[in-house]
Design a protein around this motif. Sequence first.
Motif, PDB file in Angstrom:
ATOM      1  N   UNK A 252       0.808  -1.212   0.000  1.00 16.56           N
ATOM      2  CA  UNK A 252       0.000   0.000   0.000  1.00 16.56           C
ATOM      3  C   UNK A 252       0.846   1.269   0.000  1.00 16.56           C
ATOM      4  N   UNK A 253       1.839   1.321   0.886  1.00 16.72           N
ATOM      5  CA  UNK A 253       2.682   2.521   0.964  1.00 16.72           C
ATOM      6  C   UNK A 253       3.364   2.796  -0.366  1.00 16.72           C
ATOM      7  N   UNK A 254       3.918   1.761  -0.981  1.00 13.38           N
ATOM      8  CA  UNK A 254       4.607   1.926  -2.257  1.00 13.38           C
ATOM      9  C   UNK A 254       3.647   2.375  -3.352  1.00 13.38           C
TER      10      UNK A 254
ATOM     11  N   UNK B 112       2.747   6.567  -7.078  1.00 10.82           N
ATOM     12  CA  UNK B 112       1.710   7.104  -7.942  1.00 10.82           C
ATOM     13  C   UNK B 112       0.873   6.033  -8.613  1.00 10.82           C
ATOM     14  N   UNK B 113       1.087   4.780  -8.241  1.00 11.91           N
ATOM     15  CA  UNK B 113       0.282   3.693  -8.788  1.00 11.91           C
ATOM     16  C   UNK B 113      -1.185   3.905  -8.448  1.00 11.91           C
ATOM     17  N   UNK B 114      -1.434   4.450  -7.254  1.00 11.33           N
ATOM     18  CA  UNK B 114      -2.777   4.850  -6.853  1.00 11.33           C
ATOM     19  C   UNK B 114      -2.712   6.295  -6.378  1.00 11.33           C
ATOM     20  N   UNK B 115      -3.861   6.956  -6.373  1.00 13.33           N
ATOM     21  CA  UNK B 115      -3.901   8.341  -5.903  1.00 13.33           C
ATOM     22  C   UNK B 115      -3.869   8.413  -4.375  1.00 13.33           C
ATOM     23  N   UNK B 116      -4.342   7.355  -3.741  1.00 12.70           N
ATOM     24  CA  UNK B 116      -4.386   7.301  -2.282  1.00 12.70           C
ATOM     25  C   UNK B 116      -4.467   5.839  -1.866  1.00 12.70           C
ATOM     26  N   UNK B 117      -4.218   5.580  -0.595  1.00 11.27           N
ATOM     27  CA  UNK B 117      -4.409   4.243  -0.035  1.00 11.27           C
ATOM     28  C   UNK B 117      -5.036   4.393   1.347  1.00 11.27           C
ATOM     29  N   UNK B 118      -5.749   3.391   1.753  1.00 10.71           N
ATOM     30  CA  UNK B 118      -6.257   3.359   3.131  1.00 10.71           C
ATOM     31  C   UNK B 118      -5.514   2.233   3.821  1.00 10.71           C
ATOM     32  N   UNK B 119      -4.675   2.611   4.793  1.00  8.75           N
ATOM     33  CA  UNK B 119      -3.816   1.642   5.452  1.00  8.75           C
ATOM     34  C   UNK B 119      -4.149   1.563   6.933  1.00  8.75           C
ATOM     35  N   UNK B 120      -3.533   0.628   7.629  1.00  6.10           N
ATOM     36  CA  UNK B 120      -3.863   0.416   9.037  1.00  6.10           C
ATOM     37  C   UNK B 120      -2.683  -0.198   9.782  1.00  6.10           C
ATOM     38  N   UNK B 121      -2.732  -0.053  11.128  1.00  7.72           N
ATOM     39  CA  UNK B 121      -1.717  -0.655  11.986  1.00  7.72           C
ATOM     40  C   UNK B 121      -0.317  -0.177  11.651  1.00  7.72           C
ATOM     41  N   UNK B 122       0.659  -1.076  11.748  1.00  9.39           N
ATOM     42  CA  UNK B 122       2.053  -0.688  11.491  1.00  9.39           C
ATOM     43  C   UNK B 122       2.278  -0.178  10.076  1.00  9.39           C
ATOM     44  N   UNK B 123       1.455  -0.628   9.128  1.00  7.05           N
ATOM     45  CA  UNK B 123       1.604  -0.182   7.742  1.00  7.05           C
ATOM     46  C   UNK B 123       1.170   1.277   7.599  1.00  7.05           C
ATOM     47  N   UNK B 124       0.159   1.666   8.375  1.00  3.45           N
ATOM     48  CA  UNK B 124      -0.291   3.059   8.384  1.00  3.45           C
ATOM     49  C   UNK B 124       0.813   3.962   8.936  1.00  3.45           C
ATOM     50  N   UNK B 125       1.388   3.566  10.059  1.00  3.06           N
ATOM     51  CA  UNK B 125       2.453   4.373  10.661  1.00  3.06           C
ATOM     52  C   UNK B 125       3.708   4.381   9.785  1.00  3.06           C
ATOM     53  N   UNK B 126       3.998   3.259   9.149  1.00  4.99           N
ATOM     54  CA  UNK B 126       5.162   3.201   8.253  1.00  4.99           C
ATOM     55  C   UNK B 126       4.958   4.132   7.065  1.00  4.99           C
ATOM     56  N   UNK B 127       3.726   4.204   6.575  1.00  2.00           N
ATOM     57  CA  UNK B 127       3.425   5.110   5.470  1.00  2.00           C
ATOM     58  C   UNK B 127       3.624   6.558   5.874  1.00  2.00           C
ATOM     59  N   UNK B 128       3.176   6.915   7.065  1.00  2.00           N
ATOM     60  CA  UNK B 128       3.372   8.288   7.549  1.00  2.00           C
ATOM     61  C   UNK B 128       4.862   8.580   7.742  1.00  2.00           C
ATOM     62  N   UNK B 129       5.587   7.601   8.278  1.00  2.00           N
ATOM     63  CA  UNK B 129       7.028   7.780   8.492  1.00  2.00           C
ATOM     64  C   UNK B 129       7.776   7.969   7.168  1.00  2.00           C
ATOM     65  N   UNK B 130       7.219   7.402   6.089  1.00  2.00           N
ATOM     66  CA  UNK B 130       7.883   7.512   4.784  1.00  2.00           C
ATOM     67  C   UNK B 130       7.592   8.842   4.094  1.00  2.00           C
TER      68      UNK B 130
END
Length: 335
Positions: free
Chosen positions: A190-192, A197-215
């Motif tokens: 999801x983060x990638x 730009x593969x998607x305009x947005x993603x809805x993520x959760x848990x550690x993946x959500x925080x990892x996305x914000x950290x990136x």
Amino acid sequence: METSRNPRRRTVLILTALAVTGSLTATACGGESATATTSDGKAKVTVLRSNGAIFEPLYIAQQQGYFKDAGLDVTIKAGAQDTSQNAPSVLNGEAQFAMTDSSGFLKGAAQDMPIRIVTGLQSATTKTDPTDGLLVKKSSSIKSFRDLEGKTVGISALGGTIQFICEYLVQKAGGDPAKVKFVALPTTSLTDAATSGKTDAVFSFGPFYFAGKDSGLRSIGNGMNDVPGMVQGLLFSSRQYLSKNGDTAKKFIEAVAKAITYANQHPDAVRAIDKKYTQVPAAFIDKHATNYYDKTLNTTVMRTVITKMHAFDLLDKEPKDSAIYWDQAPTSAGE
């Protein structure tokens, strides 16, 4: 990559097959109508947990002796990766209770599966910071859920809770959910998808959500916390088992309720369970706050979810409350 704006037909076909399989198996085997017991008289209970999180109170009830004190011999097993597929195991008596989320249960209820919610485990709340949400690139023109019209959103699975929450928040912001395109992607991708730009947005959760914000991704809104009271984790059983074993079921949910209270008061106990039963790095677990657990099932919010899921074509029909809750379940109409 699976793409869909309207996954209703695919969902209905899958769930119909599950309902038929579960019904046939339960009929052939007779289900688990009588409580098996150990040599010392404890009622044997098997519960299927999720593979992700929110299952911590189950292990706490076991560790703190709440199940034992209630005269129960409980076995906790990992259930299906898609928790909505735990229903056949409950219907055929392989397990007496199982975990899922709102949409996972409601899809079964809409297909007339004889299952009932016995207790909540966690609901969206403003008491805690978001642990899930919509993520976009910092340079994105998307500023609100309304801006998702005409855009592509990556989610972990089509037709479930995450697609519902996105469509609900788009509509709440004044947009048209039908104009949003959803694509199913592996959670780890999801983060990638958003950063590339593969998607305009993603809805993520848990550690993946925080990892996305950290990136460097930017979050919009408060995720599921923008729908306080929405049930994110629950336990259900079969109507047949509950009719034959109401006393055992009551003891089970009371033990879980004690564990929920303990979990909210002892976050380190929750972290210890997460380190043992999840693949989330220990450093991440120590860094972030634990979940807030809640047994209460908000029937008013659940009815809103049902109505909206049906309107969004994510549910075949709207099940009545009598087809959703066990009569001993901790329900509340909310404020």
